[in-house]
Scaffold this active site. Structure first.
Site, PDB file in Angstrom:
ATOM      1  N   HIS C 156       0.831  -1.212   0.000  1.00  0.00           N
ATOM      2  CA  HIS C 156       0.000   0.000   0.000  1.00  0.00           C
ATOM      3  C   HIS C 156       0.868   1.266   0.000  1.00  0.00           C
ATOM      4  O   HIS C 156       0.445   2.305   0.512  1.00  0.00           O
ATOM      5  CB  HIS C 156      -0.908   0.046   1.240  1.00  0.00           C
ATOM      6  CG  HIS C 156      -1.738  -1.177   1.467  1.00  0.00           C
ATOM      7  ND1 HIS C 156      -3.072  -1.229   1.161  1.00  0.00           N
ATOM      8  CD2 HIS C 156      -1.426  -2.397   1.969  1.00  0.00           C
ATOM      9  CE1 HIS C 156      -3.546  -2.425   1.488  1.00  0.00           C
ATOM     10  NE2 HIS C 156      -2.565  -3.155   1.971  1.00  0.00           N
ATOM     11  N   SER C 277      14.389  20.364 -17.910  1.00  0.00           N
ATOM     12  CA  SER C 277      13.200  21.140 -18.198  1.00  0.00           C
ATOM     13  C   SER C 277      13.600  22.394 -18.946  1.00  0.00           C
ATOM     14  O   SER C 277      14.650  22.977 -18.670  1.00  0.00           O
ATOM     15  CB  SER C 277      12.525  21.524 -16.884  1.00  0.00           C
ATOM     16  OG  SER C 277      11.719  22.665 -17.055  1.00  0.00           O
ATOM     17  N   LYS C 283      15.557  20.693 -12.727  1.00  0.00           N
ATOM     18  CA  LYS C 283      14.879  19.421 -12.925  1.00  0.00           C
ATOM     19  C   LYS C 283      15.749  18.358 -13.592  1.00  0.00           C
ATOM     20  O   LYS C 283      16.551  18.649 -14.462  1.00  0.00           O
ATOM     21  CB  LYS C 283      13.628  19.616 -13.803  1.00  0.00           C
ATOM     22  CG  LYS C 283      12.576  20.496 -13.208  1.00  0.00           C
ATOM     23  CD  LYS C 283      11.893  19.917 -11.978  1.00  0.00           C
ATOM     24  CE  LYS C 283      11.117  18.683 -12.330  1.00  0.00           C
ATOM     25  NZ  LYS C 283      10.021  18.933 -13.262  1.00  0.00           N
ATOM     26  N   GLU C 290       8.995   7.334 -17.380  1.00  0.00           N
ATOM     27  CA  GLU C 290       7.645   7.855 -17.608  1.00  0.00           C
ATOM     28  C   GLU C 290       7.101   7.436 -18.969  1.00  0.00           C
ATOM     29  O   GLU C 290       5.958   7.021 -19.102  1.00  0.00           O
ATOM     30  CB  GLU C 290       7.630   9.380 -17.524  1.00  0.00           C
ATOM     31  CG  GLU C 290       7.894   9.914 -16.130  1.00  0.00           C
ATOM     32  CD  GLU C 290       8.069  11.427 -16.171  1.00  0.00           C
ATOM     33  OE1 GLU C 290       7.117  12.139 -15.882  1.00  0.00           O
ATOM     34  OE2 GLU C 290       9.193  11.888 -16.527  1.00  0.00           O
TER      35      GLU C 290
END
Lengths: 463, 463, 463, 463
Positions: C156, C277, C283, C290
């Site tokens: 979880h 970025s 970043k 992804e």
């Protein structure tokens, strides 16, 4: 049990087939709409003098008795009577005798089923709109209450720039508002009365469809009987709306799960909406959020299910279409349950404001603002970005944040840097600097909250 | 090639990674919208005095040159420049030098990409609406031209009751009209300007979003920057609309395939839209219809694809979202091609009217009318249905149709049957008896055709 | 351009239709398999004396020339020649004249296409198995190298119990091993030769299918010609295997994304597989992970696409089936690219061992072991669990971890607790206590690594 | 009701949450496997001396009592006890007192649930294999019985070449045989024992997993505890197998629906598996076939549902996974019902042999054979095809079939045509000419039937 259509058949239906084709297990939830539709149809038949007033009276009374029987749990379900329509018709015959047989005049199962689902779906769509309203209200209240709480905004799950948590919540407000819009658009296409289409070609009886539509409060009447009995667009459209709404709920769920983790530690969900572990006493699991995220799959599955079943079916009604109900019903139940849980779970969630605040202060979230500062000092954007990047790289090497470096150090990367930079690197300044419409500045978010409150208020008034 | 974001990186990107993450192969189709968006952004920056007029002039001119280069095929695609935005930016730097770097002020790739897709999708939705208009026109013309042609109406692929073929065509008119409605609703949610949201939190520059929206002819402006850069609802909604429309096309395709079979033999498709077999010289295959039916799967797949990728993503932008473009583009191309083919194939289709007529005369399509006749003579519907069923069973035994039995024979099943029954069993009578709104009676269909023509005319005027 | 099947057609194909039905854009990748299949077919025709040796020689030579032309980029693609088979046939006619026409003897496009896809898919499945082998090797090496590194195991997304990170990596080894097993099973059903099925019913020529199968190295020959030309099970099964494999990659991706976040901070991905970025200089985005997670949707979409298109198609070949290729090809490309990226990205990933270790020491990961200790002291499991829970609750109140409480304090919850408890609450002890097969104890994981290494070695030898 | 995990919780679970997370409605079907698994676990604990023999005896007896209570309908379901595992555990506590608490030693809900589903799915897969066996037997018997019946073979739903109907049936035999193969492969990956994995990391108790596996008749034991509790591959793989099998059933259904139409009129389905219309007395609708075709969508939906829910989940167990059961159970029920209906419906189907025969004689099904004849007379295939096409075109103009034209007429198209052509154009000759392996020639189909019978016989022996 005599079938409605037994006339030309010499053999009886196989038991297996009865079980295979029965829908009574799930379509009994349509009983109230079936009865209401039958009463309206009956009154129209009377009004058009297709049946006598006395017959109409008998039928309406019988139907009302059945409704009461069902509501009080005294109605018997018989698996051999395959669906709810048969059950009601059969019971009506017991109550009214031969008169019962007149109810089916100028009507077919095909248009009757369509009517029932449309009436049922109107009600459920209203309920969903109500829950969406409630959830949007919850988000607005949360946003209001926590207007000064800041949190890192993420892209690629990397800390990007600080934002107000209200900005974050209001993003979900926007999503659920679009969901409501979509359900309202879908509603217009649900709210169309198909009765009178009969099996597929219309009926030879002199019916008055507008009369029935009026009794049942339908805004429109279907214009083509073949289309009316074979159209399941409104089911698919509803399932699409629900799928998109579940995407939003799954995204919010993902965030609550992340935020509940020891690593983020941004929120604590209420004991009432979490569960523990049978083996690990320390666990507090965000089950409601996980289940909601998982239920997303179930709703997508239902959408694919109905799209697949409709693919390539010739006109008009085909029995395949019976399979539209379970995915629809399951989606309604699922979506309502998820929305309801969120309406109650969100307000009880505790925000760890300190943790959120401190997360905004590490991870170089002010690198963009440094770059913007350089631009304002006359450096072209791309170059400013490059300098800011170099400073971040240097700071990482030093194990420091940008605002922990001295101005002198920073000057070595660009001599336009001066003392006036430092205040601009504080989270709240950064937030309030982003003050264009839609930006995270406090006054913009306050404006958005006010605007949302007005809209929600208006919606209440209009209902 | 220098990356836009190279500042803090010490290692170069792996070649594999470049290929893996590049989107230039498919996103180059956005070039015109990207340039138009950049020009508008640039004019706004000038208007707000964020850049000088001279810089703005240089940038706009540079962008216009690039547009011409692309349109004339003189623009070079370099796989190392991963997307169309990079390509344009890179070329702009070649043309304008350092000034080019200023274009990215107050803008991020995140809001820029959203802007481009929304602008592109507005145009494509308009094109699809235009094709739907055309197809609906084709159906109306076909219906008008063939108003006296009859065909069996089917349920369960069993002949049920005779209908006008125009009734059948107009059912599809209704479906495609609903499709257009849905696309229009979706359009409202596409037509929202996201620029100014920057990476996720808005920008620190004093931009004027309404100014840009106005230049780009957007009706609305996004209200929440985090939502604006991470919202792909409009893509999913578009894919849902397209999926439903493909369901309709697949159903029509299935019917054309059935009707083209030797067994039905209701139509002959033009040589121009069929193909032959490399091994069986006699074949004339309804390939366009089959391909359309098959392409249904591809559009459903794209819908699932984007739903899946959005499931469970935390806010705001995540790189996964790049994967929204290919399914969207493929769906646009597929849907436009299918609609276009149908607009041209349908008018050239030949109807075998005799075959259709004769199909209406066998298969007991008048059994319902016989039952209705009995009801009109006072027999309750369910009983009338039973008697009619018995007669059908008897007729099957005799190898005859109902209307081929004598009145005397029929009387044996119910003595209310008389000579007045016979005319009611002829297809055209049956058709014209179904005269309620939405029914198949000639005057109803004529009314529907007129109504549709008016609507189509109006739509033309409004465009 | 003369169509292969023009004989009975009087009208030419519409240009739109040509574009609509063409597959040359994507099926050209089948050229090598098409040529190899044609050569084998030709040799069989010669062997069976259906064509002369001289004709066979001419044809084989012609086909070899074409192969070279294509490989050297000298082959012209003409959109009017709809597919790769037509292109090759057409060019063969230019090279060999009338003899070329003999190649199609005893063969139809239907069985030819099936042959080509099966041959192509055999090769690609082998490539995927090879990549899976490589990835499993990478995971084993990572596990070996980091055998002493510990990390919290989660359920979880809550810290549950400490595990070896090798245990975690080896879980993925298990998943990818199952994936390989599934692809191998699918391979058996791909490796079936359909040629000789002709259009659908077999051929009247005295062919020898075993001869052809042998030349093309097929293990089995299809047993029913109608099935052979209309079976796409092997495509769907392949897409299912790919979908499950993408689920595994998406899970691993999710973890890398989480671990790369500032909050987890467990790993640092190489610059070579991340991007920055354009607006936020700090970043470092885990783009490869992804994109892989997002590409999951695309593969699911392809699976749904082919399932949908096959649904409800009557035997035998229908043109819809042409739509099986693009989803198949796209899935092959996607899966190979993702596997390849992971094979290279994982070894370059840096583990922040300290961070992982310290994460194991807070969050009450030893609560289970405390409960187990109590059980060993004679307390029934459920009660032990309850006591442990109470201690956790107390510790949370104190802002302490269990092992930071004194034995005296702990005794107040249960007097069986004694000094011998403390060592059992240390992560490495807890890990090594879980020593049953499949458990996280070091020697079990070492055994699993050894076992895996042997299997991987064996697979190499067998190839 | 006391929760298993209540220790550290101070608030009670919300009622809404209880309903939201409960699975007892659907997981009660796992009771027998849950009890069998618990008994085996208990015996292992005893064998390993983790619990005493006396305790083990008490527990086993208690579990046996519960099983009897459930089977006799005397067991009470309480919504507050969320799942079947809780129900059994709770009842066991009532029966055995404190001893009951010992059963959970060295076991977690996570591995227990996995065990139960795997055991249940083993049984259900066996049942499905049995039904597939039965259905394949039905197809073989049908093929044997109708070995001399001919029917047009279709491609693109156009009559192509005549085939034996047994050839057609045996194509389905092949499909269902592949389905069985796939289910058998899936079975190997289901038949793996996860118990002992505990929550995720294994257990500290000295368990003997092989002992338990042996008692429960598992062939393999899971090798990695983190994988074991979070693996749902076997569910997805099962759903894929079911989806492909449903594709086959949907194709067969489509054909039965087509063949039942007045236009094809090839078969008559038994009254026992069709239904009539409530409004059209003549209708005899192939409902079982239509429902099966429609249920295809439901199974695809379940597949997408579980794929979606597993996408992107980090290790190990997440509550989302609870959502795997309903789609799995629904698919099992659906597939079994469809297979069962077909096993019984097919043998009762009547074939209209005359209609099938006569359909073979019109529609130019002998055009290929005419072309093949020309090839045998020395004309290259493509040219022969062209000539045959011209003849078809001419015949269409004459309203005649090829075999109705005179040899003299035919000679005008090619002078190699002679009297020896005519016999080759008769359906049975054409069929028997296609005598290569897999072709439609009678002796080939007989061989295929014999081969299939042997395989089916063997399967019986092996079971």
């Amino acid at each position: 049990m005599a079938k409605l259509w037994g006339g030309r058949f010499s053999q009886t239906t196989d038991k297996r087939m009865e079980a295979f084709s029965a829908s009574i297990d799930y379509d009994q939830r349509l009983y109230a709409h079936d009865i209401a539709g039958s009463i309206a149809h009956c009154l129209m038949l009377e009004h058009q003098k297709i049946i006598t007033s006395s017959d109409a009276h008998t039928l309406v009374k019988g139907l009302e008795i059945i409704q009461k029987e069902i509501e009080s749990g005294r109605f018997t379900i018989d698996p051999a009577l395959e669906d709810i329509h048969m059950h009601i018709e059969h019971r009506l015959a017991e109550i009214c005798g031969d008169t019962a047989k007149k109810l089916h005049t100028a009507r077919s199962r095909n248009d009757q089923v369509c009517l029932d689902i449309r009436m049922y779906l109107r009600d459920e769509t209203q309920r969903i709109l109500h829950l969406l309203h409630q959830l949007r209200q919850v988000l607005v209240v949360l946003s209001e209450k926590n207007i000064h709480v800041i949190i890192p905004g993420y892209t690629h799950l990397q800390r990007a720039q600080p934002v107000l948590i209200s900005h974050h919540f209001m993003a979900y407000y926007e999503m659920f508002t679009r969901d409501a819009d979509r359900f309202k658009d879908a509603y217009r296409r649900i709210d169309v009365m198909p009765l009178g289409s009969a099996a597929l070609a219309g009926t030879t009886f002199p019916i008055d469809r507008a009369f029935t539509a009026n009794l049942l409060n339908f805004k429109e009447i279907s214009q083509n009987s073949m289309d009316a009995v074979s159209d399941r667009d409104f089911v698919i459209e509803f399932l699409s709306c629900a799928s998109i709404c579940m995407v939003h709920l799954s995204r919010l769920s993902e965030e609550l799960i992340l935020w509940s983790s020891k690593e983020f530690n941004f929120i604590e969900l209420s004991d009432a909406y979490t569960t523990g572990s049978s083996i690990m006493p320390q666990k507090k699991n965000p089950d409601a959020a996980e289940l909601t995220r998982g239920k997303c799959g179930r709703v997508f599955g239902s959408l694919i299910s109905v799209l697949t079943l409709m693919k390539g079916l010739p006109l008009a009604y085909n029995r395949d279409m019976q399979e539209d109900k379970e995915p629809l019903f399951d989606t309604i139940d699922t979506l309502k349950a998820c929305l309801d849980i969120y309406c109650h779970m969100l307000p009880e969630m505790k925000l760890n404001k300190k943790q959120m605040q401190s997360a905004c202060e590490s991870g170089y979230l002010n690198a963009t603002d440094l770059a913007d500062y350089l631009v304002n000092k006359g450096i072209p954007f791309r170059e400013a970005h490059h300098i800011s990047g170099k400073i971040v790289q240097y700071a990482i090497g030093q194990g420091a944040e940008i605002h922990e470096l001295s101005v002198d150090t920073l000057k070595q990367f660009s001599d336009v840097i001066d003392d006036d930079l430092m205040p601009l690197l504080m989270p709240m300044t950064m937030i309030n600097q982003r003050s264009c419409m839609g930006g995270t500045a406090t006054h913009q978010i306050q404006k958005a909250i006010e605007h949302a409150s007005e809209i929600l208020q208006e919606e209440c008034t209009n209902q």
